[in-house]
Structure formats: structure tokens, C-alpha cells
Write a protein that holds these residues in place. Structure first.
Motif, PDB file in Angstrom:
ATOM      1  N   GLY A  92       0.795  -1.213   0.000  1.00 16.57           N
ATOM      2  CA  GLY A  92       0.000   0.000   0.000  1.00 16.57           C
ATOM      3  C   GLY A  92       0.831   1.267   0.000  1.00 16.57           C
ATOM      4  N   ALA A  93       0.374   2.243  -0.802  1.00 16.72           N
ATOM      5  CA  ALA A  93       1.079   3.525  -0.881  1.00 16.72           C
ATOM      6  C   ALA A  93       0.715   4.450   0.273  1.00 16.72           C
ATOM      7  N   ARG A  94      -0.401   4.138   0.963  1.00 19.59           N
ATOM      8  CA  ARG A  94      -0.939   5.011   2.014  1.00 19.59           C
ATOM      9  C   ARG A  94      -1.200   6.415   1.461  1.00 19.59           C
ATOM     10  N   LEU A  95      -1.770   6.401   0.277  1.00 22.07           N
ATOM     11  CA  LEU A  95      -2.171   7.611  -0.432  1.00 22.07           C
ATOM     12  C   LEU A  95      -3.632   7.452  -0.867  1.00 22.07           C
ATOM     13  N   PRO A  96      -4.294   8.534  -1.263  1.00 25.12           N
ATOM     14  CA  PRO A  96      -5.703   8.440  -1.669  1.00 25.12           C
ATOM     15  C   PRO A  96      -5.872   7.838  -3.067  1.00 25.12           C
ATOM     16  N   ILE A  97      -5.537   6.561  -3.186  1.00 19.31           N
ATOM     17  CA  ILE A  97      -5.615   5.857  -4.468  1.00 19.31           C
ATOM     18  C   ILE A  97      -6.865   4.988  -4.485  1.00 19.31           C
ATOM     19  N   VAL A  98      -7.718   5.193  -5.467  1.00 27.45           N
ATOM     20  CA  VAL A  98      -8.926   4.389  -5.618  1.00 27.45           C
ATOM     21  C   VAL A  98      -8.643   3.253  -6.600  1.00 27.45           C
ATOM     22  N   GLN A  99      -8.899   2.029  -6.153  1.00 31.11           N
ATOM     23  CA  GLN A  99      -8.706   0.855  -7.000  1.00 31.11           C
ATOM     24  C   GLN A  99     -10.036   0.452  -7.648  1.00 31.11           C
ATOM     25  N   GLY A 100      -9.967  -0.144  -8.813  1.00 33.48           N
ATOM     26  CA  GLY A 100     -11.173  -0.630  -9.483  1.00 33.48           C
ATOM     27  C   GLY A 100     -10.812  -1.665 -10.525  1.00 33.48           C
ATOM     28  N   THR A 101     -11.819  -2.327 -11.069  1.00 37.78           N
ATOM     29  CA  THR A 101     -11.606  -3.367 -12.068  1.00 37.78           C
ATOM     30  C   THR A 101     -10.987  -2.773 -13.323  1.00 37.78           C
ATOM     31  N   SER A 102      -9.912  -3.393 -13.793  1.00 36.14           N
ATOM     32  CA  SER A 102      -9.130  -2.831 -14.886  1.00 36.14           C
ATOM     33  C   SER A 102      -9.725  -3.162 -16.258  1.00 36.14           C
ATOM     34  N   PHE A 103      -9.831  -2.146 -17.121  1.00 36.64           N
ATOM     35  CA  PHE A 103     -10.207  -2.361 -18.522  1.00 36.64           C
ATOM     36  C   PHE A 103      -9.107  -3.095 -19.288  1.00 36.64           C
ATOM     37  N   ALA A 104      -7.854  -2.938 -18.830  1.00 34.76           N
ATOM     38  CA  ALA A 104      -6.712  -3.423 -19.609  1.00 34.76           C
ATOM     39  C   ALA A 104      -6.777  -4.916 -19.879  1.00 34.76           C
ATOM     40  N   PHE A 105      -7.402  -5.668 -18.973  1.00 33.16           N
ATOM     41  CA  PHE A 105      -7.407  -7.122 -19.098  1.00 33.16           C
ATOM     42  C   PHE A 105      -8.581  -7.644 -19.931  1.00 33.16           C
ATOM     43  N   ILE A 106      -9.536  -6.775 -20.277  1.00 43.05           N
ATOM     44  CA  ILE A 106     -10.717  -7.245 -21.014  1.00 43.05           C
ATOM     45  C   ILE A 106     -10.347  -7.885 -22.352  1.00 43.05           C
ATOM     46  N   PRO A 107      -9.450  -7.285 -23.165  1.00 44.98           N
ATOM     47  CA  PRO A 107      -9.104  -7.950 -24.433  1.00 44.98           C
ATOM     48  C   PRO A 107      -8.442  -9.310 -24.242  1.00 44.98           C
ATOM     49  N   ILE A 108      -7.858  -9.552 -23.062  1.00 45.98           N
ATOM     50  CA  ILE A 108      -7.290 -10.861 -22.760  1.00 45.98           C
ATOM     51  C   ILE A 108      -8.378 -11.826 -22.318  1.00 45.98           C
ATOM     52  N   MET A 109      -9.335 -11.326 -21.551  1.00 49.96           N
ATOM     53  CA  MET A 109     -10.371 -12.188 -20.974  1.00 49.96           C
ATOM     54  C   MET A 109     -11.407 -12.637 -21.994  1.00 49.96           C
ATOM     55  N   ILE A 110     -11.756 -11.772 -22.935  1.00 49.88           N
ATOM     56  CA  ILE A 110     -12.818 -12.124 -23.886  1.00 49.88           C
ATOM     57  C   ILE A 110     -12.488 -13.383 -24.685  1.00 49.88           C
ATOM     58  N   PRO A 111     -11.283 -13.513 -25.299  1.00 51.71           N
ATOM     59  CA  PRO A 111     -10.992 -14.767 -26.020  1.00 51.71           C
ATOM     60  C   PRO A 111     -10.979 -16.002 -25.106  1.00 51.71           C
ATOM     61  N   LEU A 112     -10.665 -15.805 -23.823  1.00 55.99           N
ATOM     62  CA  LEU A 112     -10.620 -16.943 -22.899  1.00 55.99           C
ATOM     63  C   LEU A 112     -12.002 -17.493 -22.577  1.00 55.99           C
ATOM     64  N   VAL A 113     -13.014 -16.615 -22.601  1.00 50.82           N
ATOM     65  CA  VAL A 113     -14.355 -17.048 -22.179  1.00 50.82           C
ATOM     66  C   VAL A 113     -15.356 -17.119 -23.313  1.00 50.82           C
ATOM     67  N   ALA A 114     -15.009 -16.632 -24.501  1.00 51.23           N
ATOM     68  CA  ALA A 114     -15.981 -16.434 -25.582  1.00 51.23           C
ATOM     69  C   ALA A 114     -16.867 -17.653 -25.828  1.00 51.23           C
ATOM     70  N   GLY A 115     -18.170 -17.488 -25.524  1.00 52.26           N
ATOM     71  CA  GLY A 115     -19.160 -18.524 -25.794  1.00 52.26           C
ATOM     72  C   GLY A 115     -19.054 -19.778 -24.952  1.00 52.26           C
ATOM     73  N   LYS A 116     -18.210 -19.781 -23.932  1.00 58.28           N
ATOM     74  CA  LYS A 116     -17.974 -21.005 -23.158  1.00 58.28           C
ATOM     75  C   LYS A 116     -18.782 -21.082 -21.865  1.00 58.28           C
ATOM     76  N   GLY A 117     -19.535 -20.036 -21.545  1.00 54.73           N
ATOM     77  CA  GLY A 117     -20.359 -20.053 -20.348  1.00 54.73           C
ATOM     78  C   GLY A 117     -19.531 -20.045 -19.069  1.00 54.73           C
ATOM     79  N   VAL A 118     -20.181 -20.437 -17.956  1.00 56.84           N
ATOM     80  CA  VAL A 118     -19.493 -20.423 -16.666  1.00 56.84           C
ATOM     81  C   VAL A 118     -18.362 -21.448 -16.617  1.00 56.84           C
ATOM     82  N   GLU A 119     -18.367 -22.410 -17.551  1.00 52.16           N
ATOM     83  CA  GLU A 119     -17.287 -23.414 -17.581  1.00 52.16           C
ATOM     84  C   GLU A 119     -15.930 -22.773 -17.857  1.00 52.16           C
TER      85      GLU A 119
END
Length: 476
Positions: A92-119
Motif C-alpha cells: 500500500g502507498a498510504r495515499l488516496p488511491i482508488v482501486q477498481g476493475t481494470s479495462f486493460a485485461f478485457i481484451p485478454i479475458m474475452i478470447p478466454l471465455v468467448a461462448g464457453k459459459g461459466v465453464e
């Protein structure tokens, strides 16, 4: 502009200063409003890509898995924010940093899950877990690897992330992927909803003041939501049904979908961790410069990177996505002039509270996909703009033009035509069709190997007369 009624100028620049609660709580909620839509959007996109989100049969049961992913996005954004603001040892930086879900990983995640459901989720969350651990390790060497990621590389990668996502925004605005082969896809009604969101967002961004401007996207989505109700796309009965189906309180479940370690997922998340780490370094520097008028210390940068990775790893155990620092909140700190980390801690507790209440996710899932489309067109377009802004710091000599040209051509080309590598092994094919990873690898390797300057003759023959005869920099 800083509000001196909250504290003295020295207090406002002090991360350890705590404003009076009646002022600190609204300031903390402001941080949540600034990032809320961006934080839950990746969960909605991944659920849709996997086939259990909007337009799927899961709608009959109230999209329970998508609701859970939304819930975890809120919960672990809050927990990761606490890692940053309160800290634990070196984390931790102990600074006012707000964390959130990153957009950067979406192009990686989409091919991994495309059409495969919860499996597909066990392998996805295995990648999040290992990638988060790797991200934490990067914290020990972040100062030594930054040389490999100059603005040419980071700007290209961020631009590629945005270019990979803009298609999603257009599809959502037109009616969503499941509606592509249906007559209503791209209808005037669908586009009118998205355009209302875009126009309201733009009006508030350019003509609004204070929080009206900062919260432009979320206000635009609220206006679009009521507009879609007027068109009959959302009904009160539908809202009531969604609300009643959701539990009032629910706890996160470790390994709810199981865990599986896929080579493609692990490689993808680990490589993107570098990009996320550099983004966090930039945000930490932006916060200390904008809020305290000083450079970030090595301990703050290292601690922030540790918190990034630990937050992502813990999220992966419970069904959350990778976290990163949110740049829009850096701008909010510069606007308010309040550097207090305790204000952001209050915002973190608001996110955690929302994460324990599935009814919040139940309300979010009633938002028509066309409304979200209008919002994400703006957000993803801003990702592209941020990448181009980074590229403006590049010295555009012939060497850098060649590196950019090759990396962009390969990366964007593979995004546009994924079948070009259909005969590669599954793992390699998934990594290549993201477009993002090949572009990043090419840019990093060429930047490290190519000599600092190429002669005019080296590039003239491939530039078609457009080899850039200016001074070499976009800066005027």
C-alpha cells in the motif's frame, strides 16, 4: 479548486489529514460515483462474452452469475482500495488511491471465455490469481523495469486496449451481441437510447461544474435509464422482479466456480500485469504532484504496486477481476485539492457495503444494454484518447515510427481477423487473437533491440512518401 473550509492548505496536502466526517463522507462518495460505472462494466462485458449475461437464457433466472460478478467487482475494488489507503506493512502507498476493475485485461479475458459459459471461469480466475501474484512480485523490481516501457510502448498498448474495446461499445449501443441476427439490432430506438446517454455525458463534461462534470457518465446512464423506461424497454414490474430475486445480504464464496490453471490465461494476465503496474506508477506520481506538489517516493510506488497485485490475487480467489488504480479519481483529487487518504477509505467502505448487497447488482442488471452502450462508447473512446495522449510524449523519429507501425499492424490486424491464426495451438491462438499481447511484445522487443536512430534511407522505401519529415516530436 481546493476548498479551504475543509482545512488549511497544509492539511489539504497531507494524506494523513482527516476532514470532519460531515464533509469527509460526501467527498468519499464522490470518489465512488466517479468510478462506479467503469468498475462494474468489465463484469457485464465478460458475462455477455461468455454467454450468461444480457440476451442469454440466464435472464429467466435473473442473471445470477452476472450479478455475482458485479457484486465481487464492487467488493474487491473496495478491499483493494483499503490495501492502498490503510496498507499492511510494505503493501500500500498510504495515499488516496482508488482501486477498481481494470479495462486493460478485457481484451485478454474475452478470447478466454468467448461462448464457453461459466465453464470458462475456473481458468479465467486461475489466471487472475497467478497474474495477481506475479503483479505483486513486480513491485520489487518496478523501478528497474520501467526503462523497458517508455511512452512509445505504454501509449501503444493503451491505444490498442481502447481499439479492442470500441467494438464492444458499438455492439452494446446497437442492441447487444445476442441480437446481431435479429431485426431490432441497430434499430433507431436502440441508437436513440445510446445517443441520449452520450449527449448528456458530453453536455455535463463540457458545461457542468464540480461533481456534475466528474460524474457525467453515471448521470448520463441514469438519464438514459429513465429514457428507456419511457420507451417501454424497462418496466417497473421487471425492476421489482429483479429486486425481489436478489438476496439482501450475501457473502463472497471462495473458489465459487472452481480454479484451473491455463497456460494461455496465466501468460496473458502476467504480461498485462506489467502494463497495469506502469499505469499505477503514473497514477501515484499524478496524485503526489497534483495533490501534494511533490514527487512520489520509491516506497509509495513499490507499496502501490504490491497493493495492485495483492488486491487482484485475492479477488481471483472469490470471483473478482484484476484491479488497478483509477485515473479518473486522480483527476478528482486534483479538482477538490483534498489529499486525505481517509476520505478515499470512506469511499472504499461504501464499495464494500455495496459488494455485500446483491440487490445493488440486481438494479444494475436492469439497465438496458443500449444504455450501457452509450456509456462505454464514451469510456472506451477515452481509453484510446489516453493512449494517444501518452504517444504525444514520443519523439517521432523514423526508428519509433517503424516500431509503432509494425506493432500496430500486427496487433490490430489480428484483432480484426482472428481466423488468420486459426491453425495455431489453442493457447497460442488465444494469446495472438487478443492483438494486444503480440503488439506489446513486438514493441518492447524492437524498442530494446533496434539502434537509437535509423537513417532516412532505412524507412523511406516503406513509408510511401509519408515518412514524417517534421522535427520528430508531436509537441509544438
Amino acid at each position: 479548486m481546493a476548498d479551504n473550509s475543509i482545512g488549511t492548505p497544509d492539511q489539504l496536502r497531507d494524506p494523513n489529514f482527516t476532514p470532519p466526517l460531515y464533509k469527509a463522507i460526501p467527498l468519499g462518495v464522490q470518489h465512488v460515483l466517479a468510478m462506479f460505472v467503469s468498475n462494474v462494466t468489465p463484469a457485464i462485458i465478460i458475462a455477455g462474452a461468455a454467454g450468461f449475461g444480457f440476451g442469454s437464457d440466464a435472464g429467466a433466472q435473473g442473471f445470477p452469475d452476472m450479478t455475482y460478478l458485479i457484486q465481487m467487482s464492487m467488493l474487491f475494488a473496495g478491499i483493494a482500495t483499503l490495501f492502498q489507503t490503510i496498507g499492511m506493512g510494505p503493501v500500500g502507498a498510504r495515499l488516496p488511491i482508488v482501486q477498481g476493475t481494470s479495462f486493460a485485461f478485457i481484451p485478454i479475458m474475452i478470447p478466454l471465455v468467448a461462448g464457453k459459459g461459466v465453464e470458462a471461469l475456473p481458468a479465467l480466475f486461475g489466471g487472475v490469481l497467478i497474474g495477481g501474484i506475479f503483479h505483486t512480485i513486480i513491485g520489487t523490481i518496478i523501478g528497474k523495469v520501467r526503462f523497458a516501457l517508455p511512452p512509445l510502448v505504454t501509449g501503444l498498448i493503451v491505444t490498442m486496449i481502447g481499439l479492442a474495446l470500441v467494438k464492444v461499445g458499438i455492439q452494446y449501443a446497437a442492441g447487444g451481441v445476442p441480437a446481431i441476427d435479429k431485426p431490432e439490432y441497430g434499430s433507431l430506438m436502440n441508437w436513440s437510447v445510446a445517443l441520449v446517454v452520450i449527449l448528456v455525458t458530453l453536455a455535463l463534461k463540457f458545461f457542468g461544474k464540480g461533481m456534475m462534470s466528474v460524474s457525467a457518465v453515471v448521470i448520463g446512464i441514469i438519464v438514459g435509464y429513465f429514457y428507456s423506461m419511457a420507451l417501454g424497454m424497462v418496466t417497473l414490474d421487471g425492476i421489482a422482479t429483479s429486486w425481489s430475486r436478489a438476496a439482501t445480504i450475501a457473502m463472497p464464496i471462495p473458489f465459487k466456480y472452481g480454479i484451473e490453471f491455463s497456460f494461455a490465461a496465466i501468460i496473458g494476465f502476467c504480461l498485462m500485469a506489467f502494463v497495469s503496474a506502469v499505469e499505477t506508477v503514473g497514477d501515484v506520481s499524478g496524485i503526489t504532484k497534483g495533490g501534494a506538489g511533490r514527487e512520489a517516493t520509491d516506497a509509495e510506488i513499490t507499496g502501490a504496486t504490491y497493493a495492485d497485485g495483492l488486491g487482484s490475487a485475492v479477488a481471483g480467489i472469490f470471483g473478482g477481476f484484476p484491479n488497478t488504480s483509477f485515473s479518473q479519481n486522480v483527476g478528482l483529487i486534483a479538482m477538490t485539492g483534498v489529499m486525505s487518504r481517509h476520505v478515499v477509505t470512506i469511499g472504499a467502505f461504501v464499495l464494500i457495503l455495496c459488494g455485500f448487497v446483491p440487490k445493488v447488482g440486481a438494479l444494475i442488471r436492469t439497465i438496458p444494454i443500449e444504455v450501457l452502450g452509450g456509456g462505454v462508447i464514451v469510456m472506451f473512446g477515452m481509453v484510446v484518447a489516453a493512449g494517444i495522449s501518452m504517444l504525444s510524449d514520443v519523439n517521432w523519429n523514423r526508428r519509433n515510427m517503424v516500431i509503432f507501425a509494425i506493432a500496430l499492424s500486427v496487433g490490430l490486424g489480428l484483432q480484426l481477423d482472428p481466423k488468420a491464426v486459426q491453425y495455431l495451438p489453442d493457447t497460442l491462438r488465444i494469446l495472438m487473437t487478443s492483438g494486444l499481447l503480440p503488439a506489446a511484445v513486438i514493441a518492447i522487443v524492437l524498442n530494446l533491440l533496434l539502434p537509437e536512430e535509423l537513417s532516412n534511407e532505412s524507412t523511406e522505401e516503406v513509408s510511401g512518401g509519408m515518412s514524417g519529415h517534421g522535427a520528430g516530436s508531436l509537441k509544438g
